[in-house]
Design an enzyme around this catalytic site. Structure first.
Site, PDB file in Angstrom:
ATOM      1  CG  MET A   1     -19.058  16.783  28.732  1.00  0.00           C
ATOM      2  SD  MET A   1     -19.366  18.527  28.383  1.00  0.00           S
ATOM      3  CE  MET A   1     -18.259  18.763  27.034  1.00  0.00           C
TER       4      MET A   1
ATOM      5  CB  THR B   1     -14.970   8.212  31.318  1.00  0.00           C
ATOM      6  OG1 THR B   1     -13.821   7.892  30.529  1.00  0.00           O
ATOM      7  CG2 THR B   1     -14.611   8.104  32.781  1.00  0.00           C
ATOM      8  CG  ASP B   2     -19.774  11.362  31.562  1.00  0.00           C
ATOM      9  OD1 ASP B   2     -19.264  11.447  32.691  1.00  0.00           O
ATOM     10  OD2 ASP B   2     -19.998  12.351  30.848  1.00  0.00           O
ATOM     11  CG  LEU B   3     -21.764   6.436  27.996  1.00  0.00           C
ATOM     12  CD1 LEU B   3     -21.641   5.935  26.564  1.00  0.00           C
ATOM     13  CD2 LEU B   3     -23.208   6.826  28.295  1.00  0.00           C
TER      14      LEU B   3
END
Length: 448
Positions: A1, A218-220
């Site tokens: 997140m 997607t955060d990573l």
């Protein structure tokens, strides 16, 4: 997140008027000092300082990479709550009996993305706290933040203002949807971006609903893109003498990592082919199959590899079957062939199939859970799990930095910090505060 601190947390008014007294961080001699810092084979980013104004995952993952590479990372945290993820548990690493900390311990989530950092507990609601941020920004090489676009401007912490104070600063903004565009003011959480920008639509079983990836990928990827961009900006600064603003959006990074699927849609002008589970739309067999006690994945990427699979399964006749002989026909008869393979794989354990195909040249793999991954013989051989000593919790196991260097070797130099662990050190060493000044700030609740 991806979470962002609210604008209220920054304080009730701007201290822009005091910024003119702050020194510029950039001068000509400064470049050579950084070059010398890593000339002796030390870590690549040794000598660089990062002001980390991020929390949760994308930003902390980015700054952890910078810390692994040798940068000094100063993590700004709310003096009472700290990073949101400090409360995201269980599980927690419990405090030692003689620890001076209270509570259930340090959360596993926080521990996973905050090594090689120093924690400064700082209240953004007090003007004195904002003044400290201004002074730190004036002395840092890199600033990473994940506030809603525009939220920092009235506090004098936006890029334009900070660039005047410190022209050499690399200022990276991580947001859900970027600094511009119709969605720029939306809160950006990984799963929402996965949904709206294509990833969930192509993830999940063939006939099932869309699902999110098991980690906040997607955060990573945004954290990875941002850390890479910061290092490129440092190289550019060595040529130009100027810092710059990096605008990293989860939505953009998600779109970029659609990779060949996006390219197929752009070239064909048609919609994607949907969800395939562990299978591949253009290669058969290429998926996981149930075994007696788990699952195994086979990758028959060409006709030769399919032949190896047939021999291992005890069905050499499939190699000459017109329905299966070439990949195009196997794709056409996908359901029939996959069902036949699974009827056979169910008769043995995963380990038995691993032994059957060992050394045969066929790509194959057991489908392991996370604990099995962390205790895997190859994981151990690659030193991907290391033990560090945490002052308050004792020995901790952490996932190591993944890339191996022949000369400059990233490593865990310090465990993830407790909240405000380095407040005194940072205020004294970087800003020259006295014990009395720090005590006054602490009594007012400005620092922890």
């Amino acid at each position: 997140m991806l979470a962002r601190l609210s604008s209220r947390a920054l304080g009730r008014r701007s201290l822009c008027g005091s910024l003119s007294s702050l020194p510029s961080r950039f001068d000509g001699a400064w470049l050579s000092s950084h070059a010398a810092a890593s000339a002796d084979g030390s870590l690549p980013l040794e000598g660089y300082k990062v002001l980390d104004m991020t929390r949760v995952l994308a930003g902390p993952y980015c700054t952890q990479i910078l810390g692994d590479l040798g940068a000094e990372v100063i993590k700004i945290e709310h003096p009472v709550r700290g990073d949101d993820t400090r409360a995201w548990g269980p599980p927690y690493a419990k405090y030692k009996p003689d620890s001076d900390q209270q509570g259930p311990g340090e959360s596993a989530y926080f521990l996973g993305v905050n090594r090689n950092k120093k924690s400064l507990g700082l209240s953004f609601q007090d003007p004195a706290g904002v003044e400290i941020l201004h002074k730190l920004a004036a002395t840092c090489d890199i600033l990473v933040e994940n506030y809603i676009p525009g939220a920092l401007k009235k506090y004098g912490m936006d890029y334009d203002t900070i660039h005047k104070i410190n022209p050499g600063l690399i200022y990276a903004s991580i947001t859900g949807y970027g600094q511009t565009g119709p969605y720029s003011q939306r809160a950006g959480y990984d799963v929402m971006v996965e949904a709206e920008f294509g990833l969930m639509h192509i993830t999940g079983n063939r006939d099932g609903p869309p699902v999110k990836v098991g980690v906040a990928v997607t955060d990573l990827t945004t954290g990875l893109y941002t850390s890479n961009s910061i290092m490129a900006a440092l190289l550019a600064r060595a040529k130009t003498g100027r810092g710059q603003h990096i605008d990293a959006a989860l939505s953009d990074c998600q779109t970029a990592t659609l990779a060949n699927i996006a390219s197929s849609c752009l070239i064909s002008g048609e919609k994607d082919t949907g969800r395939w589970g562990t299978a591949h739309p253009s290669i058969v067999p290429y998926k996981s199959f149930e075994t007696k006690d788990g699952d195994i994945l086979f990758g028959g990427g060409n006709d030769r590899l399919f032949g190896i699979l047939c021999d291992g399964l005890g069905r050499p006749e499939w190699k000459d079957d017109p329905k299966f002989k070439i990949n195009a026909q196997r794709v056409a008869h996908r359901n029939e062939l996959e069902a036949k393979i699974e009827d056979i794989t169910k008769t043995k354990t995963t380990q038995e199939w691993l032994e059957t195909f060992e050394g045969k040249g066929l790509p194959y793999a057991a489908v392991n859970d996370v604990l099995a991954t962390l205790t895997h013989e190859h994981t151990k051989a690659r030193n991907m799990v290391v033990e560090v000593e945490h002052e308050q919790c004792g020995p901790l196991k952490l996932v190591n930095s993944p890339v191996k260097y022949s000369e400059t070797k990233p490593r865990i130099r310090s465990p993830p910090p407790t909240l405000g662990q380095h407040t005194d050190e940072i205020l004294k060493e970087h800003l020259g505060f006295s014990d009395k000044q720090i005590q006054n700030l602490r009594e007012k609740g400005v620092v922890r």
